[in-house]
Design a protein around this motif. Sequence first.
Motif, PDB file in Angstrom:
ATOM      1  N   PRO A 175       4.152  -6.105   2.209  1.00 52.43           N
ATOM      2  CA  PRO A 175       3.735  -7.209   3.087  1.00 52.43           C
ATOM      3  C   PRO A 175       4.873  -8.209   3.283  1.00 52.43           C
ATOM      4  O   PRO A 175       5.686  -8.428   2.387  1.00 52.43           O
ATOM      5  CB  PRO A 175       2.559  -7.841   2.326  1.00 52.43           C
ATOM      6  CG  PRO A 175       2.080  -6.783   1.395  1.00 52.43           C
ATOM      7  CD  PRO A 175       3.293  -5.991   1.016  1.00 52.43           C
ATOM      8  N   GLU A 176       4.896  -8.823   4.473  1.00 49.08           N
ATOM      9  CA  GLU A 176       5.886  -9.845   4.786  1.00 49.08           C
ATOM     10  C   GLU A 176       5.173 -11.053   5.375  1.00 49.08           C
ATOM     11  O   GLU A 176       4.126 -10.919   6.017  1.00 49.08           O
ATOM     12  CB  GLU A 176       6.919  -9.316   5.778  1.00 49.08           C
ATOM     13  CG  GLU A 176       7.784  -8.195   5.240  1.00 49.08           C
ATOM     14  CD  GLU A 176       8.845  -7.757   6.217  1.00 49.08           C
ATOM     15  OE1 GLU A 176       8.838  -8.274   7.357  1.00 49.08           O
ATOM     16  OE2 GLU A 176       9.691  -6.912   5.859  1.00 49.08           O
ATOM     17  N   ALA A 219       1.903   0.648  10.236  1.00 50.27           N
ATOM     18  CA  ALA A 219       2.010   2.066  10.555  1.00 50.27           C
ATOM     19  C   ALA A 219       3.309   2.286  11.311  1.00 50.27           C
ATOM     20  O   ALA A 219       4.262   1.529  11.160  1.00 50.27           O
ATOM     21  CB  ALA A 219       0.797   2.505  11.364  1.00 50.27           C
ATOM     22  N   ALA A 220       3.347   3.285  12.173  1.00 46.56           N
ATOM     23  CA  ALA A 220       4.591   3.622  12.862  1.00 46.56           C
ATOM     24  C   ALA A 220       5.109   2.466  13.715  1.00 46.56           C
ATOM     25  O   ALA A 220       6.302   2.168  13.715  1.00 46.56           O
ATOM     26  CB  ALA A 220       4.380   4.863  13.716  1.00 46.56           C
ATOM     27  N   TYR A 221       4.223   1.777  14.454  1.00 44.10           N
ATOM     28  CA  TYR A 221       4.683   0.716  15.346  1.00 44.10           C
ATOM     29  C   TYR A 221       3.695  -0.435  15.467  1.00 44.10           C
ATOM     30  O   TYR A 221       3.887  -1.322  16.289  1.00 44.10           O
ATOM     31  CB  TYR A 221       5.002   1.273  16.746  1.00 44.10           C
ATOM     32  CG  TYR A 221       4.022   2.308  17.246  1.00 44.10           C
ATOM     33  CD1 TYR A 221       4.302   3.666  17.096  1.00 44.10           C
ATOM     34  CD2 TYR A 221       2.834   1.958  17.856  1.00 44.10           C
ATOM     35  CE1 TYR A 221       3.412   4.635  17.547  1.00 44.10           C
ATOM     36  CE2 TYR A 221       1.946   2.912  18.311  1.00 44.10           C
ATOM     37  CZ  TYR A 221       2.239   4.260  18.155  1.00 44.10           C
ATOM     38  OH  TYR A 221       1.368   5.222  18.594  1.00 44.10           O
ATOM     39  N   GLN A 228       0.841  -1.187   0.000  1.00 45.41           N
ATOM     40  CA  GLN A 228       0.000   0.000   0.000  1.00 45.41           C
ATOM     41  C   GLN A 228       0.882   1.245   0.000  1.00 45.41           C
ATOM     42  O   GLN A 228       2.030   1.216   0.435  1.00 45.41           O
ATOM     43  CB  GLN A 228      -0.908   0.005   1.230  1.00 45.41           C
ATOM     44  CG  GLN A 228      -1.835  -1.188   1.328  1.00 45.41           C
ATOM     45  CD  GLN A 228      -2.838  -1.254   0.199  1.00 45.41           C
ATOM     46  OE1 GLN A 228      -3.455  -0.238  -0.145  1.00 45.41           O
ATOM     47  NE2 GLN A 228      -2.999  -2.438  -0.394  1.00 45.41           N
ATOM     48  N   GLU A 229       0.321   2.333  -0.488  1.00 39.63           N
ATOM     49  CA  GLU A 229       1.074   3.587  -0.529  1.00 39.63           C
ATOM     50  C   GLU A 229       1.489   3.994   0.888  1.00 39.63           C
ATOM     51  O   GLU A 229       0.689   3.905   1.825  1.00 39.63           O
ATOM     52  CB  GLU A 229       0.216   4.683  -1.161  1.00 39.63           C
ATOM     53  CG  GLU A 229       0.956   5.993  -1.376  1.00 39.63           C
ATOM     54  CD  GLU A 229       0.086   7.034  -2.068  1.00 39.63           C
ATOM     55  OE1 GLU A 229       0.547   8.160  -2.213  1.00 39.63           O
ATOM     56  OE2 GLU A 229      -1.050   6.691  -2.446  1.00 39.63           O
TER      57      GLU A 229
END
Length: 355
Positions: A233-234, A254-256, A227-228
């Motif tokens: 993905p992992e 996101a950030a965390y 996604q932008e």
Amino acid sequence: MLRPVLLALLAGSSAQAFAQPASERVPLLRDIKEWVVGCDNLRNCHALSAPSGANEEDYSSLTLHIWHKAGPQGYLRLRFDHRGETSDLSTLQLDGQPLGNDLTQALQVELDDQGGDPHVQSFGVLDDAAARRWLQRLRDGQRLQLPGDAGAHVSLSGLSASLLLMDAVQGRVDNVTALARPGKGAASAVPARLPMPLLRPFPGAPALTAEEQQALVAEALKGETAQEDSPPPEASAGALTASQAMTVLSYDCAAYNCEYEVVRRARQAPYAQTALQLEPLPLDGAALQGSVGYDPATGTLSYFYKQRGLGDCGAGAVWLFDGKAFQLSEFHMMSRCTGVAYGDWPSLWTTAPAP
């Protein structure tokens, strides 16, 4: 941002502090003024000071923990954690006045509770009688303060109500063992600790071959695109049984915190999916969010959700696979971001290995 289901669980809890009858249902987690109280499935309780304000000036580098185990012989323990420079808690003041040697001499330095973190110093009151003297004195006060450190303080607003809630949960009200409202009831009249769930062991499984792992990861990633403004993905894979595996896909990070898709599937094509059979969390907790991992060596599935990047509030749990289903092993939650590490969040689910 805190997930809606977790936000609903944490919000408004202080208003419900005593809405339930005396026979409190467990597990429970409550915010009571400047304190947080958690009691696990065995009725063991833990209260800790936790400033309710969101402003920086409300932050405190000093936290007071109170643990009271369930049952007639359940032990009482107090511990102060100070995050900062070397301190001498013998100088603590209650409402501007020295506490006195009769209390501070019971403080013992504890070295291992914070995992060796040199920035956290712990001081415990391990003797039951001494801990009760501390609580009796503190219940009459408003604020503990470490002189010379404006950020090291403990508000005592809500302490008495927190102790009363712990007593109600453990059936101690009007008992000689009560913390808030002791009476003449004999210690033997206190209900026994609730039975501890015993975990069936993980039977183990043959490790995935390199080819199996590669194919399962590819299957988990099938159709996924980045996604932008988000990392790609992992996926990872680990053995569950001789015929089944677990894949863990992370995406939209996101950030965390990330979103996750955790799937139990066959080790061989066409990789048919099977119900995960995950024991639900108490208190309608939202599982498998934030950071999720599966350890095929131990058969444990875990998650840790951070309410903020520091990781001092949120929720986390561990499950153990018994060859058929995932049993809940532990569950912790902290509703306020006050600098307290995960290992000292209220424990809401306690288990033991089967003999």
